[in-house]
Design an enzyme around this catalytic site. Structure first.
Site, PDB file in Angstrom:
ATOM      1  N   ASP A 240      10.147   2.708  -4.584  1.00 18.55           N
ATOM      2  CA  ASP A 240       9.420   3.097  -3.376  1.00 18.55           C
ATOM      3  C   ASP A 240       9.796   4.488  -2.844  1.00 18.55           C
ATOM      4  O   ASP A 240       9.318   5.493  -3.327  1.00 18.55           O
ATOM      5  CB  ASP A 240       9.626   1.999  -2.322  1.00 18.55           C
ATOM      6  CG  ASP A 240       8.641   2.082  -1.165  1.00 18.55           C
ATOM      7  OD1 ASP A 240       7.804   3.001  -1.174  1.00 18.55           O
ATOM      8  OD2 ASP A 240       8.707   1.252  -0.249  1.00 18.55           O
TER       9      ASP A 240
ATOM     10  N   HIS B 277       5.725  -5.215  -0.742  1.00 20.62           N
ATOM     11  CA  HIS B 277       6.618  -5.661   0.331  1.00 20.62           C
ATOM     12  C   HIS B 277       6.357  -7.129   0.726  1.00 20.62           C
ATOM     13  O   HIS B 277       7.160  -7.980   0.451  1.00 20.62           O
ATOM     14  CB  HIS B 277       6.571  -4.761   1.576  1.00 20.62           C
ATOM     15  CG  HIS B 277       6.876  -3.341   1.304  1.00 20.62           C
ATOM     16  ND1 HIS B 277       8.042  -2.926   0.725  1.00 20.62           N
ATOM     17  CD2 HIS B 277       6.131  -2.206   1.502  1.00 20.62           C
ATOM     18  CE1 HIS B 277       8.038  -1.605   0.590  1.00 20.62           C
ATOM     19  NE2 HIS B 277       6.880  -1.147   1.049  1.00 20.62           N
TER      20      HIS B 277
ATOM     21  N   HIS C 132      -4.024   1.824   0.964  1.00 19.81           N
ATOM     22  CA  HIS C 132      -2.699   2.074   1.533  1.00 19.81           C
ATOM     23  C   HIS C 132      -2.177   0.857   2.283  1.00 19.81           C
ATOM     24  O   HIS C 132      -1.045   0.422   2.088  1.00 19.81           O
ATOM     25  CB  HIS C 132      -2.694   3.307   2.456  1.00 19.81           C
ATOM     26  CG  HIS C 132      -1.344   3.561   3.031  1.00 19.81           C
ATOM     27  ND1 HIS C 132      -0.922   2.990   4.212  1.00 19.81           N
ATOM     28  CD2 HIS C 132      -0.286   4.264   2.564  1.00 19.81           C
ATOM     29  CE1 HIS C 132       0.331   3.354   4.439  1.00 19.81           C
ATOM     30  NE2 HIS C 132       0.735   4.129   3.447  1.00 19.81           N
TER      31      HIS C 132
END
Ligand SMILES: [Zn+2]
Length: 448
Positions: free
Chosen positions: A315, A264, A200
């Site tokens: 996303d 990102h 994550h």
């Protein structure tokens, strides 16, 4: 299946009068330029887009976090995250499945023919098989007709050395469980789809477990995706814990290379940009979500000048629109630099549209590790047919057509969408639109 396109973008350049054949697996088996074989003329064709980063369930909270509740404190990524956790509490396997159907339909209509699902809602509300939610994603993608790369996520801490919060417990798998999960779910993955792994974030997994998972990923030789440096607060937390910035820390600990996709990477310094660009990794940029969450702007100009590879993702799905992702990606660089035409390379004739789109196809294919994004023999026949009524399409000015598609068109310039050479979207509408939309509305009513 046999098709003809009078003007076809193969992922890098425009070609005239292309005849191509698709085999029973959905792969292009024959591809000829300047052909006279005008069977089944599609018109103007471009490859389907690749969405490298999706959390499908978040579609259900799209535009529900655009309101200020407390004028004495400012809303941020972190307040949005609380709203997202509130949604998670209401979702069971059935609603999760219906939302996934809806967002995958949205994606196909927007021209995305492949999705990378960063999947972390592992546990259903009731006790059930650990792979159930992952299988739900596989089945949704299959029934709606989008190609899938599934990235099950390791998510074990609420922050560095912090227990998970109650609201995060459904995301948790031990590393042993994840290894077992991967082997079990790999048997369920459909033909033409793929499976990778995810961490994550550096906040959500400790050093020891990250090393264990990366060792396993190397053995499996699959892609590894990770959220990194999305928010300044996260950068500070990592600096405090590990005495390095997140991307520097990642490169210090692991051999980050072609099998990595960094999602990102918004807040990176010059050295980190260099490390990423030289490594051959993919950076997954999600311009609409990053704008919506107030994340910041990825330094794409510097990264691209160093030869960096990137892909786009939708996303949080506050809006699903491949063309808008690309447009915003360029415009955000212009806002910051006070200059025009930022993402433009000589090899693409200086055209922003051509550079953006070509680089995105290549980077997207790497991120999902599938033969897509380029229309050629051996790749999947995933393509978009542009609306022949659009003035840009009618004019067919090949020097500017890609810029016209990205900068002056809306997504309805995409008329038909094919996956494996089979039509999934016709006249800008998914073939099962009504049913999928009705189910979505009814499930949203029941959980609102
Ligand atoms: Zn994400």
């Amino acid at each position: 299946m046999k098709y003809f396109s009078e003007l076809l973008f193969d992922g890098e350049k425009w070609l005239n009068d292309v005849y191509f054949e698709v085999d029973e697996k959905g792969l292009i088996s024959k591809f000829q330029e300047n052909s006279k074989n005008k069977v089944n003329n599609l018109g103007v064709v471009i490859p389907g887009f690749i969405n490298c980063h999706s959390h499908s369930f978040q579609r259900a909270m799209s535009a529900l976090a655009e309101k200020v509740h407390d004028f004495n404190s400012s809303d941020s990524f972190w307040t949005w995250r609380e709203a997202m956790y509130d949604l998670v509490e209401k979702l069971d396997q059935k609603s999760f499945s219906i939302i996934a159907d809806f967002v995958y339909m949205d994606m196909l209509e927007a021209g995305f023919t492949t999705v990378g699902e960063f999947h972390y809602l592992h546990k259903d509300i009731i006790e059930s098989d650990l792979t159930l939610m992952g299988e739900t994603i596989i089945n949704s993608a299959f029934s709606v007709g989008i190609r899938l790369s599934l990235f099950p996520v390791l998510y074990q801490q609420g922050g560095i050395n912090q227990e998970l919060e109650d609201k995060q417990l459904r995301f948790n798998l031990s590393t042993d469980q994840m290894i077992k999960y991967f082997d079990e779910i790999s048997l369920k993955v459909k033909d033409g789809n793929n499976l990778g792994l995810s961490i994550h974030s550096l906040r959500a997994v400790d050093q020891e477990n990250m090393h264990r998972l990366v060792k396993f990923q190397k053995e499996k030789d699959c892609m590894l995706h990770i959220h990194i440096s999305e928010q300044p607060k996260e950068v500070e937390e990592i600096k405090e814990a590990y005495k390095k910035r997140p991307v520097e820390y990642l490169f210090d600990q692991f051999e980050v290379g072609k099998k990595w996709c960094l999602i990102h990477a918004t807040h990176v310094n010059e050295n980190e940009v260099k490390l990423m660009a030289k490594s051959g990794c993919v950076v997954g940029i999600c311009p609409i979500t990053e704008a919506n969450l107030g994340d910041g702007i990825f330094p794409l100009v510097d990264y691209l000048n160093l030869g960096g590879t990137f892909a786009i993702g939708s996303d949080s799905h506050v809006r699903v629109d491949a063309l808008e992702e690309l447009r915003l990606l360029e415009y955000s660089q212009r806002y910051r630099d006070l200059k025009r035409n930022r993402i433009a390379l000589k090899e693409f004739d200086g055209s922003v549209g051509k550079t953006l789109i070509s680089k995105t196809y290549k980077g997207g294919a790497k991120a999902v590790d599938l033969p897509v994004g380029t229309l050629k023999v051996g790749n999947y026949a995933d393509f978009l047919v542009l609306n022949e009524k659009s003035p840009s399409v009618r004019l067919k000015r090949v020097d500017s057509l890609m810029d016209e598609i990205i900068f002056n068109s809306s997504s309805n310039i995409i008329n038909d969408v094919y996956v494996c050479g089979i039509k999934k979207v016709s006249n800008s509408k998914h073939i099962n639109k009504q049913k999928i939309e009705d189910q979505y509305v009814s499930i949203l009513k029941s959980i609102s």
